[in-house]
Enzyme design. Sequence first.
Site, short mmCIF file in Angstrom:
data_model
loop_
_atom_site.label_atom_id
_atom_site.label_comp_id
_atom_site.label_asym_id
_atom_site.label_seq_id
_atom_site.Cartn_x
_atom_site.Cartn_y
_atom_site.Cartn_z
N ARG A 154 -66.94 14.65 57.65
CA ARG A 154 -65.71 14.54 58.44
C ARG A 154 -64.95 15.85 58.34
O ARG A 154 -64.76 16.39 57.26
CB ARG A 154 -64.86 13.38 57.89
CG ARG A 154 -64.58 12.32 58.92
CD ARG A 154 -63.89 11.15 58.29
NE ARG A 154 -62.46 11.39 58.12
CZ ARG A 154 -61.59 10.42 57.86
NH1 ARG A 154 -62.00 9.19 57.72
NH2 ARG A 154 -60.31 10.70 57.71
N ARG A 180 -67.34 11.67 50.26
CA ARG A 180 -67.51 11.31 51.66
C ARG A 180 -67.71 12.57 52.51
O ARG A 180 -68.46 12.56 53.48
CB ARG A 180 -66.29 10.53 52.16
CG ARG A 180 -66.44 10.03 53.58
CD ARG A 180 -65.32 9.12 53.97
NE ARG A 180 -64.07 9.85 54.21
CZ ARG A 180 -62.90 9.28 54.46
NH1 ARG A 180 -62.79 7.96 54.48
NH2 ARG A 180 -61.82 10.01 54.67
N LYS A 219 -59.41 1.74 52.76
CA LYS A 219 -58.83 0.87 53.80
C LYS A 219 -59.85 0.50 54.87
O LYS A 219 -59.99 -0.66 55.25
CB LYS A 219 -57.63 1.54 54.49
CG LYS A 219 -56.47 1.88 53.59
CD LYS A 219 -55.35 2.56 54.38
CE LYS A 219 -55.78 3.85 55.04
NZ LYS A 219 -55.84 5.03 54.17
N ARG A 253 -53.36 15.94 53.26
CA ARG A 253 -53.27 14.53 53.69
C ARG A 253 -52.58 13.69 52.62
O ARG A 253 -51.78 12.80 52.94
CB ARG A 253 -54.66 13.98 54.00
CG ARG A 253 -55.15 14.43 55.38
CD ARG A 253 -56.65 14.34 55.50
NE ARG A 253 -57.17 13.01 55.28
CZ ARG A 253 -58.43 12.78 54.89
NH1 ARG A 253 -59.26 13.77 54.68
NH2 ARG A 253 -58.85 11.55 54.74
N ARG A 307 -47.66 4.45 60.04
CA ARG A 307 -47.58 5.24 58.81
C ARG A 307 -46.40 6.19 58.77
O ARG A 307 -46.34 7.09 57.92
CB ARG A 307 -48.89 5.92 58.47
CG ARG A 307 -49.53 6.81 59.44
CD ARG A 307 -50.71 7.52 58.76
NE ARG A 307 -52.00 7.11 59.27
CZ ARG A 307 -53.15 7.35 58.65
NH1 ARG A 307 -53.17 7.99 57.53
NH2 ARG A 307 -54.27 6.96 59.19
P1 ADP Z 1 -57.21 8.60 56.03
O1 ADP Z 1 -56.09 7.65 55.91
O2 ADP Z 1 -58.39 8.25 55.17
O3 ADP Z 1 -56.79 10.03 55.87
P2 ADP Z 1 -57.61 7.95 58.88
O4 ADP Z 1 -58.95 7.82 59.45
O5 ADP Z 1 -56.78 6.72 58.79
O6 ADP Z 1 -57.85 8.59 57.46
O7 ADP Z 1 -56.78 9.06 59.68
C1 ADP Z 1 -57.28 10.35 59.87
C2 ADP Z 1 -56.25 11.22 60.60
O8 ADP Z 1 -55.93 10.63 61.88
C3 ADP Z 1 -54.90 11.36 59.91
O9 ADP Z 1 -54.90 12.36 58.93
C4 ADP Z 1 -54.01 11.71 61.11
O10 ADP Z 1 -54.14 13.06 61.52
C5 ADP Z 1 -54.56 10.85 62.22
N1 ADP Z 1 -53.87 9.54 62.26
C6 ADP Z 1 -54.42 8.33 62.00
N2 ADP Z 1 -53.50 7.35 62.12
C7 ADP Z 1 -52.33 7.95 62.44
C8 ADP Z 1 -50.99 7.50 62.67
N3 ADP Z 1 -50.66 6.20 62.58
N4 ADP Z 1 -50.05 8.41 62.99
C9 ADP Z 1 -50.35 9.69 63.08
N5 ADP Z 1 -51.56 10.21 62.86
C10 ADP Z 1 -52.56 9.35 62.54
#
Ligand code: ADP
Length: 196
Positions: free
Chosen positions: A134, A128, A14, A145, A89
């Site tokens: 990370r 990654r 994404k 996740r 989400r």
């Molecule tokens: P990915 O989707 O690849 O796991 P992101 O960078 O989008 O990674 O998100 C990393 C973390 O940030 C998530 O696992 C969560 O803890 C937090 N996070 C990101 N966006 C949201 C959201 N909309 N609501 C709640 N937590 C979020």
Amino acid sequence: MSRLLIIGPPGAGKGTQAARLSVRLDVPAVSTGDIFRDNVRNGTELGVLAKSYMDRGEYVPDSVTDDLVKDRLSAADATGGFLLDGYPRTIAQVRSLDEYLAERGESLDAVIQLTADHEETVQRLLRRAKEQGRSDDTEDVIRRRLEVYAEQTAPLIDLFASRGVLVSVDGLGSIDEVTDRIVQALDGLGITAPAA
Ligand code: ADP
């Protein structure tokens, strides 16, 4: 101008695609994950809170995330359009965003679902982890996740499909191939890049 969301499991690509589409469509990419990571890096109060959830693979509470996004979307550069990555989400986040956009007389124009095979996403995330380090890319946290995604976020796909704004794009292939597929799918909805 377009109001877009890119959605898909962790590791689907994404963020990579959002950065490219943002340039192509001339809208700011708004990634909640990036905003949280920036805050962690800068040691802000929000960063300390977010980290305690992110490092376990859990979602940051909706109340925190909803306000953060409203703030970001209220900035001048997002008034004409935006590309959300990683928000909403949860169903509750969808409601919050709907309400906020309705106040502006707006709604999402398109939701791009980036699909990717489960095994492939795990492999990408582990790769990654080695490259970027990370703190949420360890095997246990990745598994969590993916679980949280299946429980809380996957149901949003049907919701957006029922609204008629969903386009599904295969996230496997080269980065360029995937970008081209997305651009074509958006084109089908009448969402095109502004003339240069
Ligand atoms: P990915 O989707 O690849 O796991 P992101 O960078 O989008 O990674 O998100 C990393 C973390 O940030 C998530 O696992 C969560 O803890 C937090 N996070 C990101 N966006 C949201 C959201 N909309 N609501 C709640 N937590 C979020």
